[in-house]
Scaffold this motif. Structure first.
Motif, PDB file in Angstrom:
ATOM      1  N   GLU A 149       1.470  13.815   0.444  1.00  0.00           N
ATOM      2  CA  GLU A 149       1.575  14.204  -0.853  1.00  0.00           C
ATOM      3  C   GLU A 149       3.209  15.444  -0.965  1.00  0.00           C
ATOM      4  N   ASN A 150       3.980  15.594  -0.008  1.00  0.00           N
ATOM      5  CA  ASN A 150       5.256  16.362  -0.022  1.00  0.00           C
ATOM      6  C   ASN A 150       6.340  15.572  -0.919  1.00  0.00           C
ATOM      7  N   VAL A 151       6.069  14.595  -0.683  1.00  0.00           N
ATOM      8  CA  VAL A 151       7.365  13.469  -0.761  1.00  0.00           C
ATOM      9  C   VAL A 151       7.393  13.645  -2.218  1.00  0.00           C
ATOM     10  N   THR A 152       9.341  14.389  -2.340  1.00  0.00           N
ATOM     11  CA  THR A 152       9.254  14.773  -3.757  1.00  0.00           C
ATOM     12  C   THR A 152       9.524  13.489  -4.626  1.00  0.00           C
ATOM     13  N   LYS A 153      10.120  13.792  -5.646  1.00  0.00           N
ATOM     14  CA  LYS A 153       9.712  12.867  -7.681  1.00  0.00           C
ATOM     15  C   LYS A 153      11.265  12.275  -6.901  1.00  0.00           C
ATOM     16  N   ASN A 154      12.013  13.332  -6.858  1.00  0.00           N
ATOM     17  CA  ASN A 154      13.598  12.860  -6.457  1.00  0.00           C
ATOM     18  C   ASN A 154      13.340  11.911  -5.030  1.00  0.00           C
ATOM     19  N   GLU A 155      12.828  11.907  -4.271  1.00  0.00           N
ATOM     20  CA  GLU A 155      13.166  10.793  -3.415  1.00  0.00           C
ATOM     21  C   GLU A 155      12.903   9.481  -3.865  1.00  0.00           C
ATOM     22  N   LEU A 156      11.905   9.786  -3.984  1.00  0.00           N
ATOM     23  CA  LEU A 156      10.991   8.305  -4.587  1.00  0.00           C
ATOM     24  C   LEU A 156      12.033   8.325  -6.186  1.00  0.00           C
ATOM     25  N   ASN A 157      12.591   8.146  -6.850  1.00  0.00           N
ATOM     26  CA  ASN A 157      13.181   9.004  -7.697  1.00  0.00           C
ATOM     27  C   ASN A 157      15.128   7.905  -7.398  1.00  0.00           C
ATOM     28  N   HIS A 158      15.269   8.486  -6.188  1.00  0.00           N
ATOM     29  CA  HIS A 158      16.329   8.255  -5.919  1.00  0.00           C
ATOM     30  C   HIS A 158      15.968   6.061  -5.717  1.00  0.00           C
ATOM     31  N   ALA A 159      14.912   6.535  -4.591  1.00  0.00           N
ATOM     32  CA  ALA A 159      14.539   4.524  -4.504  1.00  0.00           C
ATOM     33  C   ALA A 159      14.777   3.596  -5.345  1.00  0.00           C
ATOM     34  N   ARG A 160      14.355   3.862  -6.656  1.00  0.00           N
ATOM     35  CA  ARG A 160      13.986   3.275  -7.792  1.00  0.00           C
ATOM     36  C   ARG A 160      15.521   2.804  -8.390  1.00  0.00           C
ATOM     37  N   THR A 161      16.471   4.073  -7.947  1.00  0.00           N
ATOM     38  CA  THR A 161      18.048   4.239  -9.119  1.00  0.00           C
ATOM     39  C   THR A 161      18.547   3.332  -8.330  1.00  0.00           C
ATOM     40  N   LEU A 162      17.727   2.653  -7.129  1.00  0.00           N
ATOM     41  CA  LEU A 162      18.750   1.265  -6.114  1.00  0.00           C
ATOM     42  C   LEU A 162      17.616   0.675  -6.470  1.00  0.00           C
ATOM     43  N   ARG A 163      17.026   0.249  -7.420  1.00  0.00           N
ATOM     44  CA  ARG A 163      16.225  -0.755  -7.862  1.00  0.00           C
ATOM     45  C   ARG A 163      15.449  -1.639  -6.695  1.00  0.00           C
ATOM     46  N   MET A 164      14.557  -0.499  -6.412  1.00  0.00           N
ATOM     47  CA  MET A 164      13.653  -0.899  -5.397  1.00  0.00           C
ATOM     48  C   MET A 164      12.256  -0.756  -6.496  1.00  0.00           C
ATOM     49  N   PRO A 165      11.843  -2.501  -6.196  1.00  0.00           N
ATOM     50  CA  PRO A 165      10.062  -2.322  -6.889  1.00  0.00           C
ATOM     51  C   PRO A 165       9.300  -1.047  -6.316  1.00  0.00           C
ATOM     52  N   GLU A 166       8.054  -1.170  -6.653  1.00  0.00           N
ATOM     53  CA  GLU A 166       7.296  -0.069  -6.175  1.00  0.00           C
ATOM     54  C   GLU A 166       6.740  -0.178  -4.780  1.00  0.00           C
ATOM     55  N   TRP A 167       5.963  -1.427  -4.411  1.00  0.00           N
ATOM     56  CA  TRP A 167       6.287  -1.634  -3.000  1.00  0.00           C
ATOM     57  C   TRP A 167       7.422  -0.920  -2.208  1.00  0.00           C
ATOM     58  N   GLN A 168       8.516  -1.943  -2.542  1.00  0.00           N
ATOM     59  CA  GLN A 168       9.321  -1.046  -1.544  1.00  0.00           C
ATOM     60  C   GLN A 168       9.878  -0.237  -1.539  1.00  0.00           C
ATOM     61  N   VAL A 169       9.960   0.445  -2.831  1.00  0.00           N
ATOM     62  CA  VAL A 169      10.524   2.953  -2.528  1.00  0.00           C
ATOM     63  C   VAL A 169       8.780   3.223  -1.718  1.00  0.00           C
ATOM     64  N   VAL A 170       7.860   1.891  -1.395  1.00  0.00           N
ATOM     65  CA  VAL A 170       7.021   2.495  -0.576  1.00  0.00           C
ATOM     66  C   VAL A 170       7.136   2.922   0.966  1.00  0.00           C
ATOM     67  N   TRP A 171       7.601   1.392   0.925  1.00  0.00           N
ATOM     68  CA  TRP A 171       8.520   0.767   2.119  1.00  0.00           C
ATOM     69  C   TRP A 171       9.380   1.873   2.718  1.00  0.00           C
ATOM     70  N   GLU A 172      10.415   2.111   2.063  1.00  0.00           N
ATOM     71  CA  GLU A 172      11.729   3.143   2.145  1.00  0.00           C
ATOM     72  C   GLU A 172      11.059   4.679   2.362  1.00  0.00           C
ATOM     73  N   VAL A 173      10.584   4.709   1.720  1.00  0.00           N
ATOM     74  CA  VAL A 173      10.442   6.470   1.009  1.00  0.00           C
ATOM     75  C   VAL A 173       9.318   6.665   2.336  1.00  0.00           C
ATOM     76  N   ILE A 174       8.497   6.218   2.416  1.00  0.00           N
ATOM     77  CA  ILE A 174       7.060   6.953   2.952  1.00  0.00           C
ATOM     78  C   ILE A 174       6.671   6.002   4.433  1.00  0.00           C
ATOM     79  N   ILE A 175       7.155   4.436   3.908  1.00  0.00           N
ATOM     80  CA  ILE A 175       7.055   4.461   5.752  1.00  0.00           C
ATOM     81  C   ILE A 175       7.941   4.723   6.857  1.00  0.00           C
ATOM     82  N   LEU A 176       9.007   3.860   6.489  1.00  0.00           N
ATOM     83  CA  LEU A 176      10.056   4.286   7.010  1.00  0.00           C
ATOM     84  C   LEU A 176      10.889   5.463   6.884  1.00  0.00           C
ATOM     85  N   GLY A 177      10.906   6.217   5.593  1.00  0.00           N
ATOM     86  CA  GLY A 177      11.171   7.634   5.806  1.00  0.00           C
ATOM     87  C   GLY A 177      10.482   8.879   6.830  1.00  0.00           C
TER      88      GLY A 177
END
Lengths: 262, 272
Positions: A149-177
């Motif tokens: 829940e502490n993951v910020t909108k900016n962190e998620l948006n950063h991944a989105r601006t790199l053309r990542m689909p939502e599941w990849q955003v989860v993988w990159e920011v939540i799981i790996l990050g």
């Protein structure tokens, strides 16, 4: 002299040698208090070490310790898998109530649940594993969900601006990050599981274990044996904590780089 | 310099944003045309200026396809198509990078989006590192980089996976005068990498932004006679610095006409 005064100031600057001297001094003071204490509730170090030798040679302390460690590690591994699945699932709104409910179960007592788990399991071992897994999971999920829940909108948006689909955003920011955070939570929860061990082994004593051994010695007021077992539990706990720290640095070398010292 | 404006490459029409009953943005219409200068590869820089709280960041999110406006559309490219997240490179104020990846890893994960072939992606990444003079930092983690290096890597990462649009949120915030000049030169260089490149700067730093922009928009809100805000953020003033012959050059700050412009903008700022 000034550098030694620093240890009494808030956020005082200390070097390694000062810390070494300070720790040594504190250990000596504690050892002296222990040696010269006349309290009947505090056995002498010699009594404790002699009891430890007896526990190892006559009561299979090492074997019992291994039984407990195996139980603890097995439960921890199962709990990690279950907890991560529940926690990661909270990115999908449908699964959030489940995580919320699991997190609130931490207010339940294991003793109260033992009857339900006894009916659900078929052996003493699986009863202990289930109780441990339950106990660890409720705390693990609470910590992990808070981190997600502490993951910020900016962190998620950063991944989105790199053309990542939502599941990849989860993988990159939540799981790996958040991998380093997972190790830290494992570390904290391992301490909780190690504390629960005595209680769980007391509920089902069929397999023995260091918790059972501790309860038996307690029952017969063998204080020096109780202290010896407590020291073993403490040392093993510290070693496991250190081991998890090494694993964290191995798999997440970047984590130490972000820790800014005060 | 004989600059000519040709086809539209970014168009935002009737953009309004209402969140929880608060009108954040209202009726914003902007159009950016490709600027062509004969015999020169030149992109363009567009500056959005406005005081804090005017809705610049929200407009920034809408332009980059990260936020759906309540009304209106954003189209970009040549030919124009509706914006989607990823079409515009975005460098946020704190230069976010994946802390669990090395510089190389950060760039590669972005490059693979446009160049699925691993070898090609690595070549593009190496080129970008070279272009930003950061090849020796490839194996480091973001935590080991200075603020300026992080900014460069964040920009390089976005350039690797977006095509020609780059949005920079407050790129001059917290920088000293030397660093500001360095970042200005970097932005100009990026704009001129490709004829179709458009760098959009969202900032409240009037001097730093105005001195490198080709177009300047001032965002503000309407106020009543008592000074109370009566509308959402909108474009209140537009300056075409090409028409005004105030495009970026080394000694732009010494031009009296440019100083007059700064004075005018400073005078308008409290009313925005």
């Amino acid at each position: 002299m000034n550098k030694y005064l620093q240890i009494f100031k808030p956020y005082g600057k200390t070097d390694k040698s000062t810390i070494g001297i300070m720790v040594l001094f504190q250990i000596i003071v504690i050892a002296l208090i222990w040696l010269f204490s006349s309290s009947p509730l505090l056995p002498k170090p010699t009594e404790i070490f002699s009891s430890l030798g007896k526990l190892i040679s006559e009561d299979n302390l090492i074997q019992e310790l291994w039984t407990s460690m195996a139980l603890s590690i097995k439960s921890m591994l199962i709990a990690i898998v279950i907890s991560l699945l529940i926690s990661y699932a909270t990115v999908v709104p449908f699964f959030r109530p489940l995580a919320f409910m699991v997190s609130k179960f931490r207010f339940l007592t294991l003793v109260g649940l033992s009857f339900v788990f006894t009916m659900m399991t078929h052996s003493g071992h699986s009863l202990k594993v289930s109780l441990m897994v339950f106990g660890i999971t409720v705390f693990f999920v609470t910590n992990m969900v808070a981190e997600i829940e502490n993951v910020t909108k900016n962190e998620l948006n950063h991944a989105r601006t790199l053309r990542m689909p939502e599941w990849q955003v989860v993988w990159e920011v939540i799981i790996l990050g958040k991998m380093d955070v997972v190790f830290e939570i494992i570390r904290q929860n391992f301490a909780i599981s190690w504390m629960m061990l005595t209680m769980v082994e007391g509920i089902s004593r069929t397999e023995g274990g260091i918790g059972t051994m501790l309860l038996n010695q307690n029952k017969h007021f063998h204080l020096e044996a109780v202290f010896a077992i407590q020291i073993v539990i403490l040392l093993v706990g510290i070693c496991m904590d250190y081991g998890i720290g090494i694993l964290k640095n191995l798999f997440c070398p970047y984590a130490a780089l972000t820790l800014e010292k005060r | 310099m004989n600059a000519q404006k040709t086809n539209t490459i970014l168009k935002a029409e009737n953009i309004s944003l209402n969140i929880g009953g608060n009108q954040i943005l209202q009726d914003i219409n902007i159009e950016i045309k490709d600027i062509v200068r004969p015999n020169v590869t030149t992109g363009q820089i567009v500056g959005f200026l406005g005081p804090s709280g005017v809705g610049k960041t929200k407009f920034f999110e809408i332009l980059s396809g990260l936020l759906e406006p309540t009304t209106g559309t954003v189209m970009l490219g040549d030919p124009l198509e509706p914006v989607q997240a990823g079409m515009v490179g975005v460098v946020q104020q704190n230069y976010p990078l994946f802390s669990h990846r090395t510089v190389e890893g950060n760039l590669l994960v972005a490059a693979k989006k446009l160049y699925p072939n691993e070898k090609e992606a690595k070549e593009k990444m190496a080129l970008m590192l070279d272009r930003f003079k950061l090849s020796d930092k490839a194996k480091l983690y973001p935590a080991q980089l200075s603020g300026g290096q992080k900014q460069r890597i964040a920009i390089a990462q976005q350039l690797l996976c977006s095509k020609h649009f780059l949005l920079l949120d407050e790129p001059f915030s917290g920088l000293d005068i030397n660093m500001i000049q360095e970042v200005q030169e970097l932005i100009t260089e990026i704009a001129n990498f490709n004829e179709l490149n458009t760098v959009i700067i969202v900032s409240h730093d009037i001097v730093s932004t105005a001195s490198i922009s080709d177009t300047l928009w001032l965002m503000g809100r309407d106020h009543d006679s008592k000074g109370n805000v009566t509308s959402g953020g909108k474009i209140k003033h537009t300056y075409d610095l090409i028409d005004m012959d105030l495009c970026y050059e080394k000694d732009i700050l010494s031009k009296p006409k440019f100083q007059d412009l700064l004075k005018e903008i400073r005078g308008l700022f409290p009313k925005l």
